[in-house]
Scaffold this motif. Structure first.
Motif, short mmCIF file in Angstrom:
data_model
loop_
_atom_site.label_atom_id
_atom_site.label_comp_id
_atom_site.label_asym_id
_atom_site.label_seq_id
_atom_site.Cartn_x
_atom_site.Cartn_y
_atom_site.Cartn_z
N GLY A 54 7.70 0.86 2.73
CA GLY A 54 7.60 2.08 3.50
C GLY A 54 6.17 2.58 3.61
O GLY A 54 5.21 1.84 3.40
N PRO A 55 6.01 3.87 3.90
CA PRO A 55 4.67 4.42 4.15
C PRO A 55 3.80 4.52 2.92
O PRO A 55 2.60 4.79 3.03
N SER A 56 4.37 4.33 1.72
CA SER A 56 3.57 4.44 0.49
C SER A 56 2.66 3.24 0.29
O SER A 56 1.77 3.27 -0.55
N ALA A 57 2.86 2.16 1.04
CA ALA A 57 1.99 0.97 0.94
C ALA A 57 0.96 1.00 2.06
O ALA A 57 1.23 1.50 3.15
N ARG A 58 -0.22 0.44 1.78
CA ARG A 58 -1.23 0.36 2.82
C ARG A 58 -2.11 -0.86 2.60
O ARG A 58 -2.21 -1.38 1.49
N LEU A 59 -2.74 -1.30 3.67
CA LEU A 59 -3.64 -2.45 3.63
C LEU A 59 -4.95 -2.01 4.26
O LEU A 59 -4.98 -1.61 5.43
N VAL A 90 -3.37 4.72 -11.45
CA VAL A 90 -2.62 5.94 -11.07
C VAL A 90 -1.30 5.60 -10.39
O VAL A 90 -1.01 6.06 -9.28
N GLY A 91 -0.51 4.77 -11.03
CA GLY A 91 0.81 4.44 -10.50
C GLY A 91 0.81 3.51 -9.32
O GLY A 91 1.82 3.37 -8.64
N GLU A 92 -0.32 2.87 -9.03
CA GLU A 92 -0.42 1.95 -7.91
C GLU A 92 -0.84 0.57 -8.41
O GLU A 92 -1.62 0.44 -9.35
N VAL A 93 -0.33 -0.45 -7.73
CA VAL A 93 -0.83 -1.80 -7.90
C VAL A 93 -1.85 -2.03 -6.79
O VAL A 93 -1.54 -1.84 -5.61
N ILE A 94 -3.05 -2.40 -7.17
CA ILE A 94 -4.10 -2.65 -6.19
C ILE A 94 -4.48 -4.12 -6.25
O ILE A 94 -4.93 -4.62 -7.28
N VAL A 95 -4.26 -4.82 -5.18
CA VAL A 95 -4.57 -6.25 -5.07
C VAL A 95 -5.74 -6.40 -4.10
O VAL A 95 -5.67 -5.89 -2.97
N THR A 96 -6.79 -7.09 -4.56
CA THR A 96 -7.98 -7.25 -3.74
C THR A 96 -8.29 -8.72 -3.54
O THR A 96 -8.24 -9.50 -4.50
N ARG A 118 -13.65 -7.62 2.44
CA ARG A 118 -12.67 -7.28 1.40
C ARG A 118 -11.40 -6.74 2.05
O ARG A 118 -11.45 -5.87 2.92
N VAL A 119 -10.27 -7.26 1.58
CA VAL A 119 -8.96 -6.74 1.98
C VAL A 119 -8.28 -6.23 0.71
O VAL A 119 -8.18 -6.97 -0.28
N GLU A 120 -7.83 -4.98 0.76
CA GLU A 120 -7.25 -4.36 -0.43
C GLU A 120 -5.87 -3.81 -0.09
O GLU A 120 -5.71 -3.08 0.89
N VAL A 121 -4.89 -4.19 -0.90
CA VAL A 121 -3.51 -3.75 -0.69
C VAL A 121 -3.15 -2.77 -1.80
O VAL A 121 -3.34 -3.06 -2.98
N HIS A 122 -2.62 -1.61 -1.41
CA HIS A 122 -2.16 -0.60 -2.37
C HIS A 122 -0.63 -0.52 -2.28
O HIS A 122 -0.09 -0.29 -1.20
N LEU A 123 0.03 -0.67 -3.42
CA LEU A 123 1.48 -0.62 -3.47
C LEU A 123 1.91 0.31 -4.60
O LEU A 123 1.24 0.40 -5.63
#
Length: 353
Positions: A326-331, A284-290, A341-346
């Protein structure tokens, strides 16, 4: 074609000339309705506006004595009004002088009185417009300077944050190579090539963004070095990323601090072997790195440092993501059964063409 922004000086002359040409055009139309004598029409429509052009240049020189940064309308309103009255009086005297010198017909008294107030109003309006435009330009100039300063500070902070990541790997890699030289000289060549592959990636990426696939390839070399140092019986790892995720443009040094964190704490809490899994996908338009590892989450007190960590890994990454995305990224961090598990959403950014 590149359009260069005009300087305040150029903008002043553009507005000054075009403004007075507009006033001249309007005054010609009015003068032809009020006067019949061509000389009087010329005096009030052309000559008088030329005088106004010159007199407002005098006002400009006078107003420039007050820097925009120190200008206060309450303190300067009186001097501005006096200057406008003086210029309007000079306008009337000079116009009358030209009128007499050319022996032009007399002007009706109501017209003469009306022009005195209209000229004063014109110079007051010119002054107000001058200060409004000058203040707006000064505000924009200040905002631009602050934006440039913020960008410079941001660039310096990003460089510092990236520099804090690289030494960790170098220390670990050198220790691994020294250990291999003593116990397994044949493996030194393979490990050295892996170190070289990672350093080639690290040193060739001065920009803050790069395709995720490039870092994942470098992380394969990184994990090869770590496994050589820890031993195959203590570390198992895998990297599983979709082709679309590998092409996505992401902040550099995104995955490494997550892997470093997983190794440092996983080796302390996980039964052997430590199982480390790296994944990347697009949703959905996000890169998810786990990045997840077997073991348990370690809660540390603020500012605590251990012998194998300076405590800057995840905090460092969070700050970089805030600066770059900016605020659209989260960890996010979670602890499913037996794993951390650590998951980064960009936000997904396509690769640069």
């Amino acid at each position: 074609m590149t359009i260069r922004p005009r300087s305040p000086q150029q903008l002043f002359w553009l507005l000054q000339c075009s403004g007075w040409l507009l006033v001249m055009g309007v005054s010609v139309s009015v003068a032809t309705l009020v006067f019949r004598d061509p000389g009087t029409i010329l005096l009030f429509s052309v000559v008088r506006q030329a005088l106004g052009f010159g007199l407002t240049l005098g006002l400009w020189r006078f107003y420039r004595r007050w820097p925009a940064a120190n200008f206060n309308i309450g303190r300067h309103a009186g001097p501005i009004m006096l200057a406008c009255i003086a210029v309007a009086a000079a306008d009337v005297l000079l116009t009358d002088g030209v009128h007499l010198a050319l022996h032009l017909p007399a002007v009706p008294l109501f017209v003469e009185r009306g022009t005195v107030f209209s000229r004063l109003a014109l110079y007051v309006a010119w002054s107000a417009l001058y200060f409004v435009i000058r203040q707006e330009l000064e505000t924009r100039s200040t905002e631009l300077r602050l934006a440039r300063a913020e960008a410079a500070n941001r660039e310096a902070e990003l460089q510092l944050l990236r520099a804090q990541v690289n030494p960790h790997f170098l220390f670990n890699a050198l220790g691994t190579i020294i250990a291999e030289a003593e116990t397994n000289p044949a493996a030194v060549v393979t490990t050295t090539h892996a170190v070289a592959d990672y350093l080639r990636y690290s040193l060739s990426h001065g920009a803050h963004r790069a395709p995720l696939g490039e870092e994942l390839a470098a992380m394969s070399a990184y994990l090869h070095v770590e496994r050589a140092g820890q031993g195959a019986a203590r570390l198992e790892w895998s990297i599983d990323a979709s082709d679309a995720a590998r092409l996505a443009s992401v902040p550099t040094a995104l995955v490494q601090p997550l892997i470093e964190n997983a190794l440092k704490y996983g080796l302390r809490t996980s039964p052997a072997p430590l199982r480390l899994r790296v994944g990347a996908r697009i949703e959905v338009g996000e890169v998810i790195v786990t990045v997840e590892n077997s073991g348990t989450w370690i809660t540390r007190t603020p500012g605590e440092k251990t012998r194998d960590s300076t405590g800057i890994g995840l905090a460092n990454l969070r700050r970089r993501l805030e600066l770059l995305c900016g605020p659209s990224a989260r960890l996010d961090t979670t602890a499913p059964a037996g794993f951390v598990r650590v998951e980064v959403h960009l936000p997904f950014v396509p690769p640069a063409v």
